[in-house]
Design an enzyme around this catalytic site. Structure first.
Site, mmCIF file in Angstrom:
data_model
loop_
_atom_site.group_PDB
_atom_site.id
_atom_site.type_symbol
_atom_site.label_atom_id
_atom_site.label_comp_id
_atom_site.label_asym_id
_atom_site.label_seq_id
_atom_site.Cartn_x
_atom_site.Cartn_y
_atom_site.Cartn_z
ATOM 1 N N HIS A 1 7.698 -18.488 1.567
ATOM 2 C CA HIS A 1 8.255 -18.291 2.903
ATOM 3 C C HIS A 1 7.189 -18.336 3.995
ATOM 4 O O HIS A 1 7.392 -17.807 5.086
ATOM 5 C CB HIS A 1 9.043 -16.976 2.955
ATOM 6 C CG HIS A 1 10.265 -17.005 2.081
ATOM 7 N ND1 HIS A 1 10.986 -15.897 1.718
ATOM 8 C CD2 HIS A 1 10.904 -18.059 1.483
ATOM 9 C CE1 HIS A 1 12.010 -16.242 0.949
ATOM 10 N NE2 HIS A 1 11.973 -17.554 0.773
ATOM 11 N N ASN B 1 11.418 -3.246 -10.633
ATOM 12 C CA ASN B 1 12.143 -2.909 -9.406
ATOM 13 C C ASN B 1 12.822 -1.563 -9.642
ATOM 14 O O ASN B 1 13.504 -1.393 -10.653
ATOM 15 C CB ASN B 1 13.206 -3.997 -9.106
ATOM 16 C CG ASN B 1 13.733 -3.914 -7.687
ATOM 17 O OD1 ASN B 1 14.010 -2.840 -7.176
ATOM 18 N ND2 ASN B 1 13.871 -5.067 -7.054
ATOM 19 N N GLY C 1 9.802 -6.534 -7.205
ATOM 20 C CA GLY C 1 10.165 -6.115 -5.846
ATOM 21 C C GLY C 1 10.902 -7.120 -5.001
ATOM 22 O O GLY C 1 10.625 -7.226 -3.811
ATOM 23 N N CYS D 1 1.977 -24.530 23.216
ATOM 24 C CA CYS D 1 0.987 -25.530 22.831
ATOM 25 C C CYS D 1 1.257 -26.853 23.557
ATOM 26 O O CYS D 1 0.706 -27.877 23.231
ATOM 27 C CB CYS D 1 0.953 -25.723 21.317
ATOM 28 S SG CYS D 1 2.543 -26.100 20.595
ATOM 29 N N ASP E 1 2.922 -11.511 4.148
ATOM 30 C CA ASP E 1 1.951 -10.531 4.646
ATOM 31 C C ASP E 1 0.498 -10.806 4.261
ATOM 32 O O ASP E 1 -0.423 -10.186 4.805
ATOM 33 C CB ASP E 1 2.354 -9.106 4.216
ATOM 34 C CG ASP E 1 2.477 -8.932 2.696
ATOM 35 O OD1 ASP E 1 1.807 -9.652 1.934
ATOM 36 O OD2 ASP E 1 3.263 -8.040 2.268
ATOM 37 N N GLN F 1 7.302 -14.391 -2.046
ATOM 38 C CA GLN F 1 8.168 -14.604 -0.874
ATOM 39 C C GLN F 1 7.563 -13.909 0.340
ATOM 40 O O GLN F 1 8.078 -14.013 1.442
ATOM 41 C CB GLN F 1 9.558 -14.015 -1.136
ATOM 42 C CG GLN F 1 10.310 -14.706 -2.246
ATOM 43 C CD GLN F 1 11.535 -13.897 -2.655
ATOM 44 O OE1 GLN F 1 12.578 -13.970 -2.031
ATOM 45 N NE2 GLN F 1 11.404 -13.114 -3.712
ATOM 46 N N ASN F 2 6.478 -13.181 0.116
ATOM 47 C CA ASN F 2 5.928 -12.369 1.205
ATOM 48 C C ASN F 2 5.062 -13.193 2.150
ATOM 49 O O ASN F 2 4.351 -14.109 1.730
ATOM 50 C CB ASN F 2 5.108 -11.210 0.622
ATOM 51 C CG ASN F 2 5.980 -10.278 -0.197
ATOM 52 O OD1 ASN F 2 7.201 -10.358 -0.113
ATOM 53 N ND2 ASN F 2 5.373 -9.416 -0.987
HETATM 54 N N1 APR Z 1 8.102 -1.371 -6.096
HETATM 55 C C1 APR Z 1 8.848 -2.446 -6.471
HETATM 56 N N2 APR Z 1 9.996 -2.790 -5.857
HETATM 57 C C2 APR Z 1 10.419 -2.054 -4.826
HETATM 58 C C3 APR Z 1 9.705 -0.917 -4.371
HETATM 59 C C4 APR Z 1 8.499 -0.586 -5.045
HETATM 60 N N3 APR Z 1 7.734 0.466 -4.694
HETATM 61 N N4 APR Z 1 10.383 -0.387 -3.313
HETATM 62 C C5 APR Z 1 11.474 -1.154 -3.114
HETATM 63 N N5 APR Z 1 11.508 -2.164 -4.023
HETATM 64 C C6 APR Z 1 12.517 -3.238 -4.161
HETATM 65 C C7 APR Z 1 13.890 -2.902 -3.632
HETATM 66 O O1 APR Z 1 14.654 -2.206 -4.607
HETATM 67 C C8 APR Z 1 14.467 -4.286 -3.327
HETATM 68 O O2 APR Z 1 15.142 -4.807 -4.447
HETATM 69 O O3 APR Z 1 12.091 -4.332 -3.366
HETATM 70 C C9 APR Z 1 13.218 -5.134 -3.054
HETATM 71 C C10 APR Z 1 13.066 -5.630 -1.642
HETATM 72 O O4 APR Z 1 14.126 -6.480 -1.318
HETATM 73 P P1 APR Z 1 14.188 -7.262 0.081
HETATM 74 O O5 APR Z 1 13.931 -6.324 1.191
HETATM 75 O O6 APR Z 1 15.453 -8.015 0.116
HETATM 76 O O7 APR Z 1 12.912 -8.243 0.000
HETATM 77 P P2 APR Z 1 12.817 -9.704 -0.629
HETATM 78 O O8 APR Z 1 13.650 -9.830 -1.860
HETATM 79 O O9 APR Z 1 11.383 -10.024 -0.746
HETATM 80 O O10 APR Z 1 13.465 -10.578 0.521
HETATM 81 C C11 APR Z 1 13.527 -11.958 0.366
HETATM 82 O O11 APR Z 1 14.413 -12.228 2.564
HETATM 83 O O12 APR Z 1 14.493 -11.798 4.835
HETATM 84 C C12 APR Z 1 14.004 -12.638 3.870
HETATM 85 O O13 APR Z 1 12.201 -14.070 4.142
HETATM 86 C C13 APR Z 1 12.498 -12.715 3.862
HETATM 87 O O14 APR Z 1 11.029 -13.143 1.994
HETATM 88 C C14 APR Z 1 12.109 -12.360 2.448
HETATM 89 C C15 APR Z 1 13.387 -12.651 1.683
#
Ligand code: APR
Length: 232
Positions: free
Chosen positions: A108, A200, A174, A135, A93, A90-91
Protein backbone atom coordinates in the site's frame (compact mmCIF):
# COMPACT_ATOMS: atom_id res chain seq x y z
CA UNK A 1 11.32 -23.11 13.12
CA UNK A 2 14.84 -24.00 11.94
CA UNK A 3 13.52 -26.18 9.16
CA UNK A 4 11.97 -23.22 7.31
CA UNK A 5 14.18 -21.54 4.73
CA UNK A 6 11.70 -19.26 2.95
CA UNK A 7 9.46 -17.55 5.43
CA UNK A 8 7.01 -14.88 4.31
CA UNK A 9 5.89 -12.43 6.97
CA UNK A 10 2.66 -10.84 5.80
CA UNK A 11 1.90 -7.88 8.04
CA UNK A 12 -0.87 -5.37 8.72
CA UNK A 13 -1.53 -2.49 11.07
CA UNK A 14 -1.69 -4.78 14.14
CA UNK A 15 2.07 -5.28 14.15
CA UNK A 16 2.58 -1.56 14.83
CA UNK A 17 0.04 -1.30 17.67
CA UNK A 18 2.71 -1.97 20.29
CA UNK A 19 4.67 0.96 18.83
CA UNK A 20 1.72 3.25 19.55
CA UNK A 21 0.27 3.48 16.03
CA UNK A 22 -3.48 2.85 15.93
CA UNK A 23 -5.05 0.29 13.60
CA UNK A 24 -7.55 1.34 10.94
CA UNK A 25 -10.51 -0.69 12.16
CA UNK A 26 -11.82 -1.73 15.55
CA UNK A 27 -11.74 0.29 18.77
CA UNK A 28 -9.54 3.39 18.39
CA UNK A 29 -9.13 2.72 14.67
CA UNK A 30 -8.24 5.60 12.33
CA UNK A 31 -11.37 5.10 10.20
CA UNK A 32 -13.57 5.51 13.29
CA UNK A 33 -12.48 9.14 13.66
CA UNK A 34 -11.82 9.94 10.02
CA UNK A 35 -14.10 8.95 7.17
CA UNK A 36 -11.75 7.49 4.54
CA UNK A 37 -13.93 9.04 1.82
CA UNK A 38 -12.79 12.44 3.08
CA UNK A 39 -9.13 11.57 3.67
CA UNK A 40 -7.95 8.51 1.79
CA UNK A 41 -9.13 8.40 -1.79
CA UNK A 42 -8.30 10.28 -4.97
CA UNK A 43 -11.75 11.92 -5.01
CA UNK A 44 -11.14 13.45 -1.57
CA UNK A 45 -7.71 14.68 -2.68
CA UNK A 46 -9.11 16.22 -5.87
CA UNK A 47 -11.84 17.93 -3.83
CA UNK A 48 -9.67 19.25 -1.04
CA UNK A 49 -5.93 18.50 -1.28
CA UNK A 50 -4.99 20.70 1.71
CA UNK A 51 -7.34 18.76 4.03
CA UNK A 52 -5.93 15.43 2.86
CA UNK A 53 -2.36 16.76 3.22
CA UNK A 54 -3.02 18.00 6.77
CA UNK A 55 -4.32 14.54 7.69
CA UNK A 56 -1.22 12.84 6.26
CA UNK A 57 1.13 15.37 7.88
CA UNK A 58 -0.48 14.55 11.22
CA UNK A 59 -0.14 10.81 10.62
CA UNK A 60 3.50 11.26 9.58
CA UNK A 61 4.26 13.23 12.75
CA UNK A 62 2.69 10.53 14.92
CA UNK A 63 4.56 7.72 13.15
CA UNK A 64 7.84 9.64 13.37
CA UNK A 65 7.44 9.85 17.15
CA UNK A 66 7.01 6.04 17.41
CA UNK A 67 9.71 3.38 17.46
CA UNK A 68 9.72 -0.10 15.92
CA UNK A 69 8.74 -2.72 18.51
CA UNK A 70 10.05 -6.16 19.34
CA UNK A 71 7.96 -7.79 16.59
CA UNK A 72 9.55 -5.58 13.90
CA UNK A 73 13.01 -6.25 15.35
CA UNK A 74 12.55 -10.04 15.46
CA UNK A 75 11.48 -10.08 11.80
CA UNK A 76 14.42 -7.88 10.77
CA UNK A 77 16.87 -10.20 12.56
CA UNK A 78 15.38 -13.26 10.90
CA UNK A 79 15.71 -11.60 7.48
CA UNK A 80 19.32 -10.72 8.22
CA UNK A 81 20.12 -14.32 9.14
CA UNK A 82 18.00 -15.90 6.40
CA UNK A 83 18.09 -13.66 3.30
CA UNK A 84 15.31 -15.59 1.55
CA UNK A 85 12.89 -14.25 4.14
CA UNK A 86 10.31 -11.98 2.53
CA UNK A 87 8.35 -9.23 4.25
CA UNK A 88 5.10 -8.25 2.57
CA UNK A 89 3.41 -5.41 4.38
CA UNK A 90 0.22 -3.45 3.99
CA UNK A 91 1.69 -0.85 6.31
CA UNK A 92 2.81 2.56 5.13
CA UNK A 93 4.67 3.40 8.35
CA UNK A 94 8.18 2.21 7.42
CA UNK A 95 8.73 0.59 10.83
CA UNK A 96 10.00 -2.70 9.37
CA UNK A 97 12.78 -0.75 7.64
CA UNK A 98 13.53 1.33 10.76
CA UNK A 99 13.95 -1.95 12.66
CA UNK A 100 16.65 -2.97 10.17
CA UNK A 101 14.75 -4.89 7.47
CA UNK A 102 16.09 -3.96 4.06
CA UNK A 103 13.64 -5.63 1.68
CA UNK A 104 9.99 -4.89 2.32
CA UNK A 105 7.28 -5.20 -0.31
CA UNK A 106 4.98 -2.32 0.56
CA UNK A 107 1.64 -3.29 -0.96
CA UNK A 108 0.00 0.00 0.00
CA UNK A 109 2.96 2.31 -0.56
CA UNK A 110 4.70 4.49 1.99
CA UNK A 111 3.87 7.66 3.84
CA UNK A 112 7.58 8.49 3.55
CA UNK A 113 7.45 8.93 -0.24
CA UNK A 114 5.84 11.49 -2.50
CA UNK A 115 4.46 10.99 -5.96
CA UNK A 116 3.94 13.74 -8.52
CA UNK A 117 0.43 14.01 -9.91
CA UNK A 118 1.70 15.12 -13.29
CA UNK A 119 4.65 12.78 -13.87
CA UNK A 120 5.90 9.45 -12.60
CA UNK A 121 8.41 11.18 -10.31
CA UNK A 122 8.79 9.64 -6.84
CA UNK A 123 10.60 11.50 -4.07
CA UNK A 124 11.99 9.91 -0.91
CA UNK A 125 13.50 11.60 2.13
CA UNK A 126 11.53 14.79 1.70
CA UNK A 127 11.40 17.42 4.36
CA UNK A 128 8.32 16.98 6.51
CA UNK A 129 5.99 18.75 6.93
CA UNK A 130 6.31 19.56 3.25
CA UNK A 131 6.48 23.32 2.67
CA UNK A 132 5.50 23.34 -1.01
CA UNK A 133 2.66 20.91 -1.59
CA UNK A 134 2.21 21.72 -5.27
CA UNK A 135 4.56 20.45 -7.96
CA UNK A 136 3.09 22.47 -10.82
CA UNK A 137 0.50 25.16 -11.47
CA UNK A 138 -2.37 22.74 -11.19
CA UNK A 139 -0.60 19.65 -9.92
CA UNK A 140 0.08 18.48 -6.42
CA UNK A 141 2.48 16.18 -4.72
CA UNK A 142 0.54 13.36 -3.17
CA UNK A 143 1.65 10.74 -0.66
CA UNK A 144 2.87 7.62 -2.49
CA UNK A 145 0.16 5.61 -0.79
CA UNK A 146 -2.42 3.28 -2.27
CA UNK A 147 -5.66 4.95 -1.27
CA UNK A 148 -9.08 3.33 -1.53
CA UNK A 149 -9.87 2.77 -5.19
CA UNK A 150 -6.22 3.09 -6.37
CA UNK A 151 -4.62 0.18 -8.24
CA UNK A 152 -1.71 -1.55 -6.53
CA UNK A 153 1.75 -1.34 -8.08
CA UNK A 154 1.98 -4.27 -10.49
CA UNK A 155 5.69 -4.91 -9.92
CA UNK A 156 5.15 -5.10 -6.16
CA UNK A 157 2.24 -7.50 -6.66
CA UNK A 158 4.34 -9.73 -8.92
CA UNK A 159 7.19 -9.90 -6.39
CA UNK A 160 4.73 -10.64 -3.58
CA UNK A 161 2.97 -13.38 -5.53
CA UNK A 162 6.26 -14.97 -6.44
CA UNK A 163 7.39 -15.01 -2.78
CA UNK A 164 4.05 -16.41 -1.63
CA UNK A 165 4.19 -19.21 -4.20
CA UNK A 166 7.69 -20.24 -3.11
CA UNK A 167 7.51 -19.86 0.66
CA UNK A 168 7.60 -22.80 3.04
CA UNK A 169 6.06 -20.89 5.95
CA UNK A 170 3.59 -18.01 5.92
CA UNK A 171 3.19 -15.96 9.09
CA UNK A 172 0.33 -13.53 8.78
CA UNK A 173 0.39 -10.84 11.49
CA UNK A 174 -2.09 -8.17 12.55
CA UNK A 175 -4.36 -7.79 9.56
CA UNK A 176 -8.15 -7.81 9.64
CA UNK A 177 -8.02 -9.33 6.12
CA UNK A 178 -10.90 -7.32 4.78
CA UNK A 179 -9.09 -5.14 2.23
CA UNK A 180 -8.60 -6.62 -1.23
CA UNK A 181 -6.55 -7.71 -3.07
CA UNK A 182 -4.20 -8.00 -0.05
CA UNK A 183 -6.70 -10.13 1.89
CA UNK A 184 -6.63 -12.90 -0.68
CA UNK A 185 -2.84 -13.11 -0.94
CA UNK A 186 -2.27 -15.46 2.04
CA UNK A 187 -4.37 -18.08 0.25
CA UNK A 188 -1.72 -18.32 -2.48
CA UNK A 189 0.87 -19.63 -0.02
CA UNK A 190 -1.68 -21.98 1.47
CA UNK A 191 -2.60 -23.37 -1.97
CA UNK A 192 1.08 -23.90 -2.71
CA UNK A 193 1.61 -26.10 0.33
CA UNK A 194 3.24 -23.69 2.78
CA UNK A 195 2.77 -24.15 6.50
CA UNK A 196 0.74 -21.31 7.91
CA UNK A 197 0.38 -19.36 11.14
CA UNK A 198 -1.89 -16.42 11.89
CA UNK A 199 -0.97 -14.03 14.69
CA UNK A 200 -3.85 -11.83 15.76
CA UNK A 201 -5.63 -11.35 19.10
CA UNK A 202 -8.90 -11.46 17.15
CA UNK A 203 -10.40 -13.96 14.74
CA UNK A 204 -10.42 -12.81 11.11
CA UNK A 205 -12.40 -13.87 8.02
CA UNK A 206 -9.39 -15.95 6.90
CA UNK A 207 -8.50 -17.53 10.27
CA UNK A 208 -9.98 -20.87 9.22
CA UNK A 209 -7.37 -21.19 6.44
CA UNK A 210 -4.42 -21.33 8.86
CA UNK A 211 -2.93 -24.40 10.49
CA UNK A 212 -2.19 -22.49 13.69
CA UNK A 213 -3.71 -19.32 15.08
CA UNK A 214 -1.90 -17.53 17.90
CA UNK A 215 -4.34 -15.21 19.67
CA UNK A 216 -1.64 -13.00 21.08
CA UNK A 217 0.05 -9.69 20.40
CA UNK A 218 2.61 -9.68 17.58
CA UNK A 219 5.63 -9.36 19.86
CA UNK A 220 4.49 -12.04 22.31
CA UNK A 221 3.63 -14.52 19.59
CA UNK A 222 6.86 -13.96 17.65
CA UNK A 223 8.91 -14.20 20.86
CA UNK A 224 7.38 -17.59 21.56
CA UNK A 225 7.96 -18.80 17.99
CA UNK A 226 11.52 -17.42 17.73
CA UNK A 227 12.90 -17.25 21.30
CA UNK A 228 16.45 -17.07 19.95
CA UNK A 229 15.66 -13.69 18.36
CA UNK A 230 13.67 -12.26 21.26
CA UNK A 231 15.46 -9.87 23.55
CA UNK A 232 15.39 -10.20 27.29
N1 APR B 1 -0.74 -7.72 17.53
C1 APR B 1 -1.24 -8.30 16.40
N2 APR B 1 -2.42 -7.94 15.85
C2 APR B 1 -3.12 -6.96 16.43
C3 APR B 1 -2.68 -6.31 17.61
C4 APR B 1 -1.43 -6.72 18.15
N3 APR B 1 -0.91 -6.16 19.26
N4 APR B 1 -3.60 -5.37 17.94
C5 APR B 1 -4.59 -5.43 17.02
N5 APR B 1 -4.31 -6.39 16.10
C6 APR B 1 -5.10 -6.78 14.92
C7 APR B 1 -6.59 -6.50 15.02
O1 APR B 1 -7.26 -7.56 15.69
C8 APR B 1 -7.00 -6.40 13.55
O2 APR B 1 -7.37 -7.66 13.05
O3 APR B 1 -4.67 -5.99 13.83
C9 APR B 1 -5.70 -5.95 12.86
C10 APR B 1 -5.74 -4.57 12.26
O4 APR B 1 -6.70 -4.51 11.25
P1 APR B 1 -6.90 -3.20 10.34
O5 APR B 1 -6.98 -2.00 11.21
O6 APR B 1 -8.02 -3.45 9.43
O7 APR B 1 -5.49 -3.10 9.55
P2 APR B 1 -5.07 -3.79 8.18
O8 APR B 1 -5.64 -5.16 8.06
O9 APR B 1 -3.61 -3.65 8.07
O10 APR B 1 -5.78 -2.84 7.13
C11 APR B 1 -5.61 -3.09 5.77
O11 APR B 1 -6.83 -1.12 5.19
O12 APR B 1 -7.38 1.11 5.40
C12 APR B 1 -6.60 0.21 4.72
O13 APR B 1 -4.68 0.73 3.53
C13 APR B 1 -5.12 0.48 4.85
O14 APR B 1 -3.30 -1.09 4.79
C14 APR B 1 -4.54 -0.81 5.38
C15 APR B 1 -5.61 -1.82 4.99
Amino acid sequence: MDKYKRIVFFTGAGISVESGIPTYRGAGGVWKDYNYQDYACQEAFSRNPEKVWDFHDQRRALIKSCEPNLAHRIIAKIQLQQPKTCIISQNIDGLHQRAGADRVLELHGSIWRLRSQESSLIVENFETPLKERQCGDNAWWRPDIIWFGDPLNQETINLALSALKKCDLLICIGTSAVVYPAAQMPEIAINNGADTIEINPQRTPISHLFQRCLRDSASQALSSLFPEFAES
